[in-house]
Structure formats: C-alpha cells, structure tokens
Design a protein around this motif. Structure first.
Motif, mmCIF file in Angstrom:
data_model
loop_
_atom_site.group_PDB
_atom_site.id
_atom_site.type_symbol
_atom_site.label_atom_id
_atom_site.label_comp_id
_atom_site.label_asym_id
_atom_site.label_seq_id
_atom_site.Cartn_x
_atom_site.Cartn_y
_atom_site.Cartn_z
ATOM 1 N N GLY A 1 0.768 -1.232 0.000
ATOM 2 C CA GLY A 1 0.000 0.000 0.000
ATOM 3 C C GLY A 1 0.798 1.280 0.000
ATOM 4 N N MET A 2 2.119 1.201 -0.068
ATOM 5 C CA MET A 2 2.942 2.401 -0.126
ATOM 6 C C MET A 2 3.173 2.802 -1.588
ATOM 7 S SD MET A 2 3.492 3.110 3.059
ATOM 8 C CE MET A 2 4.870 4.249 3.069
ATOM 9 N N ASP A 3 3.629 4.044 -1.767
ATOM 10 C CA ASP A 3 3.875 4.564 -3.114
ATOM 11 C C ASP A 3 5.313 5.046 -3.242
ATOM 12 O OD1 ASP A 3 1.027 4.891 -4.517
ATOM 13 O OD2 ASP A 3 0.819 5.430 -2.399
ATOM 14 N N LEU A 4 5.876 4.843 -4.437
ATOM 15 C CA LEU A 4 7.156 5.475 -4.748
ATOM 16 C C LEU A 4 6.886 6.616 -5.710
ATOM 17 C CD1 LEU A 4 8.505 4.846 -7.818
ATOM 18 C CD2 LEU A 4 8.615 2.551 -6.874
ATOM 19 N N ALA A 5 7.730 7.635 -5.655
ATOM 20 C CA ALA A 5 7.615 8.778 -6.560
ATOM 21 C C ALA A 5 8.915 8.888 -7.348
ATOM 22 C CB ALA A 5 7.361 10.065 -5.775
ATOM 23 N N TYR A 6 8.787 8.941 -8.665
ATOM 24 C CA TYR A 6 9.953 8.915 -9.550
ATOM 25 C C TYR A 6 9.961 10.160 -10.424
ATOM 26 C CZ TYR A 6 12.835 7.517 -13.554
ATOM 27 O OH TYR A 6 13.774 7.481 -14.565
ATOM 28 N N LEU A 7 11.124 10.802 -10.521
ATOM 29 C CA LEU A 7 11.304 11.987 -11.349
ATOM 30 C C LEU A 7 12.363 11.684 -12.408
ATOM 31 C CD1 LEU A 7 10.473 12.982 -8.352
ATOM 32 C CD2 LEU A 7 11.187 15.228 -9.159
ATOM 33 N N PRO A 8 11.978 11.504 -13.670
ATOM 34 C CA PRO A 8 12.955 11.215 -14.722
ATOM 35 C C PRO A 8 13.560 12.494 -15.311
ATOM 36 C CG PRO A 8 10.721 11.010 -15.594
ATOM 37 C CD PRO A 8 10.586 11.403 -14.152
ATOM 38 N N HIS A 9 14.825 12.729 -15.003
ATOM 39 C CA HIS A 9 15.597 13.859 -15.542
ATOM 40 C C HIS A 9 14.934 15.219 -15.306
ATOM 41 C CE1 HIS A 9 17.815 11.045 -18.592
ATOM 42 N NE2 HIS A 9 18.063 10.744 -17.331
ATOM 43 N N PRO A 10 14.635 15.548 -14.042
ATOM 44 C CA PRO A 10 13.993 16.841 -13.765
ATOM 45 C C PRO A 10 15.012 17.987 -13.726
ATOM 46 C CG PRO A 10 14.367 15.700 -11.714
ATOM 47 C CD PRO A 10 14.831 14.761 -12.809
ATOM 48 N N TRP A 11 14.501 19.196 -13.874
ATOM 49 C CA TRP A 11 15.301 20.416 -13.688
ATOM 50 C C TRP A 11 16.576 20.439 -14.527
ATOM 51 C CZ3 TRP A 11 14.092 18.161 -8.556
ATOM 52 C CH2 TRP A 11 12.874 18.629 -8.053
ATOM 53 N N GLU A 12 16.489 19.933 -15.742
ATOM 54 C CA GLU A 12 17.686 19.829 -16.586
ATOM 55 C C GLU A 12 18.311 21.192 -16.865
ATOM 56 O OE1 GLU A 12 18.928 18.091 -21.001
ATOM 57 O OE2 GLU A 12 17.123 17.369 -19.999
ATOM 58 N N GLY A 13 17.488 22.217 -16.979
ATOM 59 C CA GLY A 13 18.021 23.514 -17.379
ATOM 60 C C GLY A 13 18.416 24.438 -16.254
ATOM 61 N N VAL A 14 18.370 23.991 -14.984
ATOM 62 C CA VAL A 14 18.689 24.913 -13.891
ATOM 63 C C VAL A 14 20.182 25.222 -13.856
ATOM 64 C CG1 VAL A 14 16.762 24.100 -12.501
ATOM 65 C CG2 VAL A 14 19.022 23.104 -12.149
#
Length: 329
Positions: free
Chosen positions: A51-64
């Motif tokens: 019942g738990m969740d994982l959160a995945y961010l693929p290649h975020p904030w590339e331009g910072v």
C-alpha cells in the motif's frame, strides 16, 4: 510550487513532458505536474506492495543553473512537491540529468538506476562531412557498405508497427532484454497524434533489402533533441549492416526537422569487453559525439520503511542479474 495540468507541462526534455506522463499513466503509473522554482517538473508515482507509493522523477530540472544543482536545493523542491500531493510517497527517486553528484545531505544513491546514466550525444549542428569524419572509420565503412549493398531506409506509418514489433521480439530473445507489450508502442504513436499539449513527433524508420525488412528504429523528436528510443533487428542479413544506415538516415531526418542534438540513449559506463552490452557501446560510440555520464538515481527517504524497501530492491537486483542467469538455458 503549484500543481499544473499535464497538458500544460512542456518540460525541458521528452521524459519531463506531460506527454510522457500521459503515456506512463496509461500503463500503471500516476502522473503529476508541478511548477515552481527551477521550472516545471513531472513526477510519476506507483503503488508498491503493502500500500505504499514510490515517486519517480525522470531527468527533472535539466536547465537549472549549476549553482542550484545541490542536494539541499533539490531536497527543498521535493519537500514542496510532497506537500502538494494527496498521497505520501515512501521516497522520491530522482534520475538526475546532470553529471554532478549531489553533495552530502539526506539524499542517498539508489541501489539501481532506472534510465541509463551514460549516453552519447551527437551534435547535429555539424555538417554532414564533419559528422562522418567524427565517426569511427569502421562505422563509416559499415554505413557505406549498407548503401552499396542496396539497403534502403523508409519512414513508415503505424501500420508497420506489428512488423516492427515481431522484429523487436526477436531482438529481445536474442539479446535477452525486457520489452513492453505491443500495446505500449501502439499507444505511443496514438498519443503522438492525439495529445493536446506539447508533444513529440514520433517516427518509425525501417531498413529493407530487396523488399525484405531487416531492422527498424522508433525515434522521437521533442523540442530540439532527437532521441533514439527503441531499435529492432533480425538475425538474417546482419552482414549488410542495416542498423548503421538506419542511424545515419535518422540523423539526416532529425537535422532536417531542426534538431540540434541526437541522443543515442544508453551505453555501458565503460568500454569493458566483458560487459554484456560491450557491442552496444562500440556501436553507439562509433557514431562520434560526446559521451555523457550522468549521476544516476538518488533517493530522498520520507518514511522509516524506506530501508526495508531498499534491502528488498538489492536482493531482487542480485537475483535478476546474477542468480537467475545460473539457471538460464
């Protein structure tokens, strides 16, 4: 930080677009769009056993800017995102688009990487002559051999996908790789036609010899970057080198469509002859370009149960990479 609709989510790359979120949402993920300091960001969540969740961010904030590429800045953004979500993830897993590793802090290197950290980026601003001269001499020879032997490359429509997928299944059996169902790739093309927000152009190129299909690539052009997403080939007539000509023709197409970069998408980290994907390394690096080694996946734990999941993930990885191979026929 605020929530935004997927249709509003442009993102700096294909994997950060609302389009990509919509694709993944059709196959078991839930997609979230946010906008704040550092720009827009796509977050994908998935329910885990228990019942738990994982959160995945693929290649975020590339331009910072480089000064923001620190663990502290990223943790602050992730906590802002968590405060706006109806569910509380077990952890955030961030697939970094940068080569810099986050310094210190609470972020932990993930046991596995989801996207391949290493890739080859070809500069399409070069002239054709310079592109060819930057390639390994064997690569130039192979693509010219394919031309000389009568291999032809054509852009095909969605009606050719079943043919391509049969070749992809053959490729998966031969190279022992995991692939999605046919419906995943069919939906990719449908979504590229129907999505109402910013979307890529998705194209299927097929290589033929005397009318016989030999290989095929699925390409995506998003903003100013062309990405080699999926490639399939038959075992027959591999000596005609159709895969080399496919890449060259795809580069020509991408240049004509205004792309500045061609991403060959995924190579082993080093040229190690003992690596099972060493042939892939030689193939892709043979086209020249710049080898990029991204920092891979990093986790921000949000629950004491994260340690249990991390241990289970390591055990699973050892099984699939080592133990199961002992029993393969």
């Amino acid at each position: 930080m605020r929530r935004v609709r997927l249709e509003e989510l442009e993102g700096a790359s294909l994997l950060q677009s609302g389009f990509w979120g919509a694709l993944k949402q059709a196959f078991g993920w839930r997609a979230w769009g946010f906008e704040g300091e550092g720009g827009q960001v796509l977050v994908l969540t998935r329910r885990l056993p228990g019942g738990m969740d994982l959160a995945y961010l693929p290649h975020p904030w590339e331009g910072v800017e480089t000064r923001f590429r620190t663990g502290g800045w990223m943790v602050a953004r992730l906590r802002e995102i968590a405060s706006l979500m109806e569910l509380k993830p077990l952890f955030f897993r961030v697939d970094l688009p940068w080569e810099e590793r986050p310094a210190g802090g609470v972020l932990r290197k993930a046991p596995i990487d989801i996207q391949p950290p290493s890739t080859v980026l070809v500069d399409l601003c070069l002239s054709d002559e310079d592109l060819l001269s930057s390639m390994h001499h064997k690569t130039r020879y192979n693509l010219r051999l394919a031309q000389k032997k009568g291999v032809v490359v054509r852009e095909e429509g969605e009606e050719a996908l079943p043919l391509w997928y049969r070749m992809y299944e053959e490729t998966a059996r031969r190279d022992r790789i995991a692939i999605h169902s046919f419906e995943y790739y069919a939906h990719l093309f449908r979504l590229a036609r129907t999505w109402e927000g910013p979307k890529p152009r998705v194209v299927l190129f097929m290589a033929y010899h005397e009318g016989e299909p030999l290989a095929g690539n699925i390409m995506a052009l998003y903003r100013e970057r062309a990405v080699y997403l999926y490639g399939a080939s038959r075992s027959q007539k591999r000596n005609l080198m159709p895969t080399y000509l496919l890449q060259w023709e795809a580069m020509q197409w991408a240049k004509g469509e205004g792309a500045l970069t061609y991403d060959l998408y995924g190579i082993p980290p080093t040229p190690d002859p003992s690596h099972p994907m060493y042939g892939l390394y030689r193939f892709k690096t043979g086209f020249g370009g710049r080898i990029v080694h991204r920092a891979g996946c990093w986790d921000l734990p949000l629950s004491p149960l994260y340690g249990l999941y991390r241990t289970a993930e390591r055990v699973r990885e050892v099984y699939y990479k080592r133990v199961r191979k002992l029993f393969r026929r």
